[in-house]
Design an enzyme around this catalytic site. Structure first.
Site, short mmCIF file in Angstrom:
data_model
loop_
_atom_site.label_atom_id
_atom_site.label_comp_id
_atom_site.label_asym_id
_atom_site.label_seq_id
_atom_site.Cartn_x
_atom_site.Cartn_y
_atom_site.Cartn_z
N HIS A 17 1.51 10.61 0.35
CA HIS A 17 2.65 9.68 0.42
C HIS A 17 3.94 10.40 0.02
O HIS A 17 4.97 10.27 0.69
CB HIS A 17 2.47 8.50 -0.55
N LYS A 41 -5.19 -8.90 -1.67
CA LYS A 41 -5.78 -7.69 -2.24
C LYS A 41 -5.48 -7.61 -3.73
O LYS A 41 -4.36 -7.82 -4.15
CB LYS A 41 -5.19 -6.44 -1.56
N ARG A 90 -2.19 10.63 9.68
CA ARG A 90 -3.19 11.59 9.22
C ARG A 90 -4.07 12.08 10.35
O ARG A 90 -4.47 13.23 10.38
CB ARG A 90 -4.08 10.95 8.15
N SER A 127 -5.26 6.38 -0.76
CA SER A 127 -5.33 5.82 -2.12
C SER A 127 -6.73 5.30 -2.42
O SER A 127 -7.25 5.49 -3.52
CB SER A 127 -4.31 4.69 -2.29
#
Length: 160
Positions: A17, A41, A90, A127
């Site tokens: 990040h 979440k 990614r 993460s």
């Protein structure tokens, strides 16, 4: 002034990040880091804790503003007159999802999305993966800024 936003949950912020934010900070006059709030979440860190960690690890850039937002990212952009979203990619699998989001955001508001290829060093990093490995006692110190690693170790020890 050229402005962009780097959105995410950042629970916690990783070196991947940080790499994208740093690169965006060289391209834009102001980079807003938007900690997006998802009520469904349960994060390891509170939104305020995430924002404080991001502020700490981006303080040297001088042009990064850290905020939180609950709702549509395009509304965040409209409220602040931000014309661009910067997202790291990614892998090809990221592209499929992110392209759909970019097209939806552009259709809703005209906001453009710029994709930045992730540094290959961080191409596997998320993460969620960092939290899982750390919870099992794996060494993730090289994947996180030092203050974030310290906070993660402390939080996991609390939950012990």
């Amino acid at each position: 002034m050229r402005r962009a936003v780097c959105p995410g949950s950042f629970d916690p912020i990783t070196n991947g990040h940080l790499d994208i934010i740093a690169r965006a900070s060289k391209l834009y006059d102001v980079v807003h880091v938007a900690v997006m709030i998802n009520q469904s979440k349960q994060g390891l860190f509170t939104v305020d804790e995430r924002m404080a960690l991001i502020r700490e690890v981006t303080s040297d850039y001088g042009n990064v503003v850290v905020e939180s937002h609950h709702g549509l990212l395009v509304d965040f952009c409209k409220e602040r007159d931000i014309p661009a979203i910067v997202k790291g990619l990614r892998a090809v699998s990221d592209f499929d999802y992110e392209l759909q989001m970019a097209q939806m955001n552009n259709g809703l508001s005209g906001v453009e999305t710029l994709f930045v290829p992730t540094n290959p060093t961080y191409s596997f990093l998320s993460s969620s993966l960092v939290k899982e490995v750390a919870a099992w006692g794996g060494d993730v110190s090289h994947l996180l800024p030092e203050p974030v690693h310290r906070a993660l170790a402390g939080r996991l020890a609390e939950r012990g």
